[in-house]
Write a protein that holds these residues in place. Structure first.
Motif: not given
Ligand code: AMP
Ligand code: MG
Length: 353
Positions: A67-72, A75-79, A117-120, A183-187
């Motif tokens: 779900i959460l990873s922006w690297r892998e 994950s859905e967030v990656y998608r 939405t702060l990923g960039s 997306l960045d769900l790190g928080a």
């Protein structure tokens, strides 16, 4: 120079074996890494129970990879991030639909101080590299123009969401991020992990009590064999190896802390931390060193600790009261302020009662 500090918030005295008779619950402990952070588990199991620490670890790892990873790529967030700008949008799973609905509402309720939405802009600052030690040589602070350009690819109004009902009657979202929006769900990731863990533990009657720490977020659950309260330390931002005080908690709670000492990088003698003010694109400068939130849900405690850090103590106290959570703020001058309910559970100077 780069540094990443992981500290253990659950006090060791609360973790010692109880030393009671035969009926004493078995005490299982483990320390591992997952989600780029340290996972510390302390479980008390009744006689019939089997050790479920590996299952819990696996659950956290799956939350990250699925779900959460922006690297892998898995994950859905990656998608979602790789579909930014597409007209079809991305249909979210049941799980991520629930999470995103809460995150979007939190964004509204925090005047955008909390913003997934702060990923960039997070990529521009290269925050994840500070943590993993990947930054080579002297860190280069992004220039003002690059920050303005990255900010133009952030913001709740650049992420469009359509809600619909699935065949099981569940609420689902389809997301349509504008081009370049990431997306960045790190928080909220660590807090969300606590919610997943709690759901699992509630299905394990053999677990009579536990504390589980996922980076800066801690779950307390059930009771200790000696029936005393769980004790969760709050790190001193000046010297995170020490505590400014201890929270005494009975039963099930989620505790999250956001602080400028957790992840930061230094450049030209200036320290830059990892919690960004979405209105400027720079590390938040609201007069705080750290915020701790105690709530019933991990996603809420984690999101609100980040949001309150950005908003400062005055607006943060209002936000805490709106969500019915307890909050403690350490200000840059060392002053501490907190909600009335926090005064009942917080014991200063790390002293025992
Ligand atoms: P936390 O330590 O829970 O406060 O979360 C900080 C992490 O969330 C950072 O490492 C970023 O990945 C991300 N982040 C930074 N600033 C914000 C913000 N204002 N809103 C949402 N996420 C943020
Ligand atoms: Mg957070």
């Amino acid at each position: 120079m780069k540094r990443f500090f992981v500290w253990f918030t659950v006090l060791s005295a609360s973790l010692s074996a109880c030393g009671c008779g035969n009926e004493a619950p078995e005490h299982v402990r483990s320390v591992d890494t997952a989600m780029g952070t340290v996972i510390q588990q302390n479980l008390y199991l009744s006689d019939s129970g089997t050790d479920c620490t590996e299952d819990i670890l696996e659950l956290i790892r799956r939350l990250e990879t699925d779900i959460l990873s922006w690297r892998e790529e898995t994950s859905e967030v990656y998608r979602v991030n790789h579909a930014a700008g597409s007209e079809e949008g991305v249909e979210l799973s049941d799980e991520l639909s629930q999470v995103m609905a809460q995150c979007l509402e939190l964004s509204e309720n925090t005047e955008g101080a909390f913003d997934v939405t702060l990923g960039s802009i997070i990529r521009l600052w290269d925050i994840d590299s500070w943590a993993s030690g990947l930054t080579e040589g002297e860190y280069q602070v992004p220039d003002g123009q690059a920050i303005v350009q990255a900010l133009a690819r952030c913001g709740r109004n650049r992420l469009h969401a359509k809600s619909w009902t699935d065949a099981q009657g569940g609420m689902r979202l389809t997301l349509y991020p504008d081009t370049g929006v990431l997306l960045d769900l790190g928080a909220v990731g660590k807090g969300l992990a606590l919610d997943y863990i709690l759901e699992k533990i509630e299905e394990e009657p053999a677990v009579t009590g536990c504390t589980i720490s996922v980076g800066g977020s801690v779950l307390t659950y059930g009771t200790k064999p000696d029936k005393t309260a769980w004790r969760v330390g709050i790190a001193d931002p000046e010297d995170p190896s020490r505590n400014i005080g201890v929270l005494y908690l009975e039963g099930c709670w989620c505790v999250s802390t956001s602080g400028d000492y957790e992840r930061y990088v230094e450049s030209g003698g200036v320290r830059y931390h990892h919690i960004l003010d979405p209105s400027t694109g720079w590390p938040a400068d609201s007069g705080l060193r750290c915020v701790t939130i105690v709530a019933k849900e991990g996603l809420i405690s984690d999101a609100l600790s980040t949001a309150c850090f950005v908003l400062g103590s005055e607006k943060g106290l209002e936000l805490a009261s709106k969500y019915g959570v307890e909050a403690l703020f350490v200000e840059t001058d060392g002053g501490i302020c907190m909600t009335p309910g926090m005064e009942e559970i917080f014991h200063g100077d790390g002293t025992d009662r």
